[in-house]
Motif scaffolding. Sequence first.
Motif, PDB file in Angstrom:
ATOM      1  N   MET A 128       0.850  -1.203   0.000  1.00 41.49           N
ATOM      2  CA  MET A 128       0.000   0.000   0.000  1.00 41.49           C
ATOM      3  C   MET A 128       0.884   1.252   0.000  1.00 41.49           C
ATOM      4  O   MET A 128       1.844   1.332   0.752  1.00 41.49           O
ATOM      5  CB  MET A 128      -0.867  -0.009   1.261  1.00 41.49           C
ATOM      6  CG  MET A 128      -2.047   0.925   1.151  1.00 41.49           C
ATOM      7  SD  MET A 128      -3.103   0.843   2.636  1.00 41.49           S
ATOM      8  CE  MET A 128      -2.291   2.025   3.701  1.00 41.49           C
ATOM      9  N   SER A 129       0.550   2.226  -0.838  1.00 43.31           N
ATOM     10  CA  SER A 129       1.394   3.421  -0.856  1.00 43.31           C
ATOM     11  C   SER A 129       1.085   4.275   0.385  1.00 43.31           C
ATOM     12  O   SER A 129       0.017   4.177   0.973  1.00 43.31           O
ATOM     13  CB  SER A 129       1.132   4.227  -2.135  1.00 43.31           C
ATOM     14  OG  SER A 129      -0.175   4.689  -2.117  1.00 43.31           O
ATOM     15  N   ALA A 130       2.044   5.138   0.751  1.00 37.38           N
ATOM     16  CA  ALA A 130       1.882   5.947   1.962  1.00 37.38           C
ATOM     17  C   ALA A 130       0.689   6.883   1.777  1.00 37.38           C
ATOM     18  O   ALA A 130       0.488   7.447   0.706  1.00 37.38           O
ATOM     19  CB  ALA A 130       3.155   6.739   2.211  1.00 37.38           C
ATOM     20  N   PRO A 131      -0.119   7.083   2.842  1.00 36.04           N
ATOM     21  CA  PRO A 131      -1.279   7.965   2.723  1.00 36.04           C
ATOM     22  C   PRO A 131      -0.895   9.434   2.590  1.00 36.04           C
ATOM     23  O   PRO A 131      -1.691  10.253   2.164  1.00 36.04           O
ATOM     24  CB  PRO A 131      -2.046   7.718   4.029  1.00 36.04           C
ATOM     25  CG  PRO A 131      -1.041   7.135   4.975  1.00 36.04           C
ATOM     26  CD  PRO A 131      -0.018   6.447   4.157  1.00 36.04           C
ATOM     27  N   HIS A 132       0.333   9.752   2.974  1.00 38.29           N
ATOM     28  CA  HIS A 132       0.807  11.138   2.860  1.00 38.29           C
ATOM     29  C   HIS A 132       2.286  11.072   2.494  1.00 38.29           C
ATOM     30  O   HIS A 132       3.070  10.435   3.196  1.00 38.29           O
ATOM     31  CB  HIS A 132       0.622  11.870   4.191  1.00 38.29           C
ATOM     32  CG  HIS A 132       1.203  13.255   4.196  1.00 38.29           C
ATOM     33  ND1 HIS A 132       0.441  14.380   4.004  1.00 38.29           N
ATOM     34  CD2 HIS A 132       2.483  13.692   4.354  1.00 38.29           C
ATOM     35  CE1 HIS A 132       1.228  15.452   4.048  1.00 38.29           C
ATOM     36  NE2 HIS A 132       2.466  15.066   4.252  1.00 38.29           N
ATOM     37  N   THR A 133       2.661  11.715   1.403  1.00 39.22           N
ATOM     38  CA  THR A 133       4.068  11.690   1.001  1.00 39.22           C
ATOM     39  C   THR A 133       4.809  12.792   1.746  1.00 39.22           C
ATOM     40  O   THR A 133       4.453  13.969   1.614  1.00 39.22           O
ATOM     41  CB  THR A 133       4.182  11.950  -0.520  1.00 39.22           C
ATOM     42  OG1 THR A 133       3.318  11.026  -1.180  1.00 39.22           O
ATOM     43  CG2 THR A 133       5.611  11.770  -0.998  1.00 39.22           C
TER      44      THR A 133
ATOM     45  N   GLY B 295       1.348  13.330  11.478  1.00 37.56           N
ATOM     46  CA  GLY B 295       0.673  13.058  10.201  1.00 37.56           C
ATOM     47  C   GLY B 295       0.621  11.571   9.920  1.00 37.56           C
ATOM     48  O   GLY B 295       0.015  10.794  10.655  1.00 37.56           O
ATOM     49  N   ALA B 296       1.306  11.138   8.836  1.00 36.22           N
ATOM     50  CA  ALA B 296       1.414   9.698   8.546  1.00 36.22           C
ATOM     51  C   ALA B 296       2.759   9.173   9.026  1.00 36.22           C
ATOM     52  O   ALA B 296       3.151   8.047   8.699  1.00 36.22           O
ATOM     53  CB  ALA B 296       1.244   9.450   7.059  1.00 36.22           C
ATOM     54  N   GLY B 297       3.509   9.991   9.733  1.00 35.19           N
ATOM     55  CA  GLY B 297       4.746   9.534  10.355  1.00 35.19           C
ATOM     56  C   GLY B 297       5.941   9.442   9.420  1.00 35.19           C
ATOM     57  O   GLY B 297       6.932   8.787   9.747  1.00 35.19           O
ATOM     58  N   GLY B 298       5.889  10.139   8.290  1.00 38.32           N
ATOM     59  CA  GLY B 298       7.003  10.069   7.329  1.00 38.32           C
ATOM     60  C   GLY B 298       8.330  10.529   7.930  1.00 38.32           C
ATOM     61  O   GLY B 298       9.356   9.866   7.792  1.00 38.32           O
ATOM     62  N   TYR B 299       8.298  11.653   8.620  1.00 41.86           N
ATOM     63  CA  TYR B 299       9.540  12.141   9.234  1.00 41.86           C
ATOM     64  C   TYR B 299       9.944  11.238  10.399  1.00 41.86           C
ATOM     65  O   TYR B 299      11.118  10.878  10.550  1.00 41.86           O
ATOM     66  CB  TYR B 299       9.374  13.571   9.767  1.00 41.86           C
ATOM     67  CG  TYR B 299       9.134  14.662   8.752  1.00 41.86           C
ATOM     68  CD1 TYR B 299       9.276  14.431   7.387  1.00 41.86           C
ATOM     69  CD2 TYR B 299       8.771  15.937   9.165  1.00 41.86           C
ATOM     70  CE1 TYR B 299       9.050  15.450   6.471  1.00 41.86           C
ATOM     71  CE2 TYR B 299       8.553  16.957   8.254  1.00 41.86           C
ATOM     72  CZ  TYR B 299       8.685  16.707   6.903  1.00 41.86           C
ATOM     73  OH  TYR B 299       8.463  17.724   6.010  1.00 41.86           O
ATOM     74  N   THR B 300       8.952  10.906  11.249  1.00 39.58           N
ATOM     75  CA  THR B 300       9.246  10.077  12.424  1.00 39.58           C
ATOM     76  C   THR B 300       9.926   8.778  12.000  1.00 39.58           C
ATOM     77  O   THR B 300      10.926   8.353  12.611  1.00 39.58           O
ATOM     78  CB  THR B 300       7.938   9.776  13.196  1.00 39.58           C
ATOM     79  OG1 THR B 300       7.503  10.970  13.830  1.00 39.58           O
ATOM     80  CG2 THR B 300       8.146   8.721  14.264  1.00 39.58           C
ATOM     81  N   ARG B 301       9.400   8.154  10.941  1.00 37.03           N
ATOM     82  CA  ARG B 301       9.982   6.890  10.453  1.00 37.03           C
ATOM     83  C   ARG B 301      11.468   7.077  10.153  1.00 37.03           C
ATOM     84  O   ARG B 301      12.323   6.301  10.576  1.00 37.03           O
ATOM     85  CB  ARG B 301       9.204   6.480   9.198  1.00 37.03           C
ATOM     86  CG  ARG B 301       9.649   5.261   8.489  1.00 37.03           C
ATOM     87  CD  ARG B 301       9.072   4.011   9.129  1.00 37.03           C
ATOM     88  NE  ARG B 301       9.951   3.517  10.167  1.00 37.03           N
ATOM     89  CZ  ARG B 301       9.642   2.549  11.025  1.00 37.03           C
ATOM     90  NH1 ARG B 301       8.454   2.010  11.035  1.00 37.03           N
ATOM     91  NH2 ARG B 301      10.500   2.141  11.915  1.00 37.03           N
TER      92      ARG B 301
ATOM     93  N   PRO C 264      -6.820  12.961  16.414  1.00 37.40           N
ATOM     94  CA  PRO C 264      -6.793  11.638  17.049  1.00 37.40           C
ATOM     95  C   PRO C 264      -6.606  10.484  16.047  1.00 37.40           C
ATOM     96  O   PRO C 264      -6.085   9.435  16.420  1.00 37.40           O
ATOM     97  CB  PRO C 264      -8.159  11.534  17.742  1.00 37.40           C
ATOM     98  CG  PRO C 264      -8.927  12.749  17.384  1.00 37.40           C
ATOM     99  CD  PRO C 264      -8.030  13.734  16.698  1.00 37.40           C
ATOM    100  N   ASP C 265      -7.008  10.697  14.781  1.00 43.19           N
ATOM    101  CA  ASP C 265      -6.830   9.624  13.780  1.00 43.19           C
ATOM    102  C   ASP C 265      -5.367   9.483  13.353  1.00 43.19           C
ATOM    103  O   ASP C 265      -4.945   8.429  12.893  1.00 43.19           O
ATOM    104  CB  ASP C 265      -7.628   9.916  12.499  1.00 43.19           C
ATOM    105  CG  ASP C 265      -9.135   9.833  12.734  1.00 43.19           C
ATOM    106  OD1 ASP C 265      -9.521   9.385  13.841  1.00 43.19           O
ATOM    107  OD2 ASP C 265      -9.890  10.234  11.841  1.00 43.19           O
ATOM    108  N   ALA C 266      -4.612  10.575  13.462  1.00 44.22           N
ATOM    109  CA  ALA C 266      -3.298  10.605  12.818  1.00 44.22           C
ATOM    110  C   ALA C 266      -2.289   9.652  13.453  1.00 44.22           C
ATOM    111  O   ALA C 266      -1.467   9.069  12.747  1.00 44.22           O
ATOM    112  CB  ALA C 266      -2.738  12.028  12.825  1.00 44.22           C
TER     113      ALA C 266
ATOM    114  N   MET D  73      -4.191  12.791   4.220  1.00 44.90           N
ATOM    115  CA  MET D  73      -5.322  11.998   4.747  1.00 44.90           C
ATOM    116  C   MET D  73      -6.485  12.922   5.103  1.00 44.90           C
ATOM    117  O   MET D  73      -7.638  12.608   4.851  1.00 44.90           O
ATOM    118  CB  MET D  73      -4.932  11.246   6.034  1.00 44.90           C
ATOM    119  CG  MET D  73      -3.999  10.082   5.857  1.00 44.90           C
ATOM    120  SD  MET D  73      -2.324  10.675   6.019  1.00 44.90           S
ATOM    121  CE  MET D  73      -2.171  10.986   7.761  1.00 44.90           C
ATOM    122  N   GLN D  74      -6.155  14.053   5.740  1.00 41.81           N
ATOM    123  CA  GLN D  74      -7.229  14.980   6.124  1.00 41.81           C
ATOM    124  C   GLN D  74      -7.891  15.577   4.878  1.00 41.81           C
ATOM    125  O   GLN D  74      -9.113  15.630   4.779  1.00 41.81           O
ATOM    126  CB  GLN D  74      -6.650  16.083   7.021  1.00 41.81           C
ATOM    127  CG  GLN D  74      -6.254  15.553   8.393  1.00 41.81           C
ATOM    128  CD  GLN D  74      -5.334  16.494   9.160  1.00 41.81           C
ATOM    129  OE1 GLN D  74      -4.582  17.274   8.579  1.00 41.81           O
ATOM    130  NE2 GLN D  74      -5.378  16.411  10.477  1.00 41.81           N
TER     131      GLN D  74
END
Length: 311
Positions: free
Chosen positions: A1-6, A31-37, A53-55, A106-107
């Motif tokens: 599955m591709s990332a929900p937010h690039t 967000g979708a955790g791109g930086y955190t990853r 809360p969804d993020a 996503m939002q």
Amino acid sequence: MSAPHTPVLLDEVVEALDPRPNDVLIDATFGAGGYTRALLDRGATVHAFDRDPDALSSGRTWRETEKNPPRLFLHPHRFSQMFDVMAEAGVAKVDGVVMDIGVSSMQLDQPHRGFAFSADGPLDMRMSQDGASAADFLNSADEKAIADVLYEFGEERQSRRVARAIVAARPLETTGELARVVRNALGYRPHDKKDPATRSFQAIRIYVNGELDELSQGLSAAEHLLREGGRLAVVSFHSLEDRIVKRFLREASSTPSASRHVPMAAQDDPVFTKISKAIKPGESELARNPRARSSVLRHAVRTAAPARVAA
Ligand SMILES: C[S@@+](CC[C@H](N)C(=O)[O-])C[C@H]1O[C@@H](n2cnc3c(N)ncnc32)[C@H](O)[C@@H]1O
């Protein structure tokens, strides 16, 4: 599955934060955790914030399924509260803070969140999913208050005309209705390059979420939390935000009383140094991710000077 937010300007952000094993970093906008990853992959510990809360759900999955969960801490809070939340977590100083301001894909892409005018959804726009929604504001505020928001946060030159049309069309319940009212008020033609509703949607979203105050308070919290040599990286998406970041860094890097007549006090020493220029995405990133188009990164390094105002 591709990332929900690039993630935007990811390589540049990682280079600015320069994460090392055992560094403690804050991702203020998970967000979708791109930086955190990317920061976890470099061995850093990450405290991730998101007011939506969804993020944080992908972060929860990482914590449950991966072997390094102790290095990821999730905080479902606004980043303006960063200082207090970190104090409660027992962390006084960090090595880096990154903020990626604005909404996630996503939002934007989920019509039920009410951010987009390209698909019909309830007129909501609340990142935190609580408090007053866009519909609450637009259906109750007076015409002048609506015009002021459109002008101040959307730089809409015909703000009064749009506000009058909104008030005449009340009650408004969906993003589609709002988009139609704005387009009719401004005389939109389908082949126009930019949808005129863009400015009004941006303005109302910024107002509903108090985004500019959040940004100023988040920058100030970062000033308090960064240790000497700690790195700050901020990605913004439009000129109103970038102006705040630019002014903050300019003031934080100047020496206000460095005049011949006023002795320079320790608290007047610059709090940030090595201020970068505005860094924008290159052609190849834009080809991969057109949504990165208006993003700007600015980064800086914390000095030893005390923070300028009380936390
Ligand atoms: C542009 S996205 C971040 C994307 C992320 N860098 C990534 O790579 O996936 C912005 C996120 O910040 C969150 N956000 C915006 N303002 C916030 C605030 N004041 N406090 C906490 N989170 C916020 C939004 O809910 C959204 O999920």
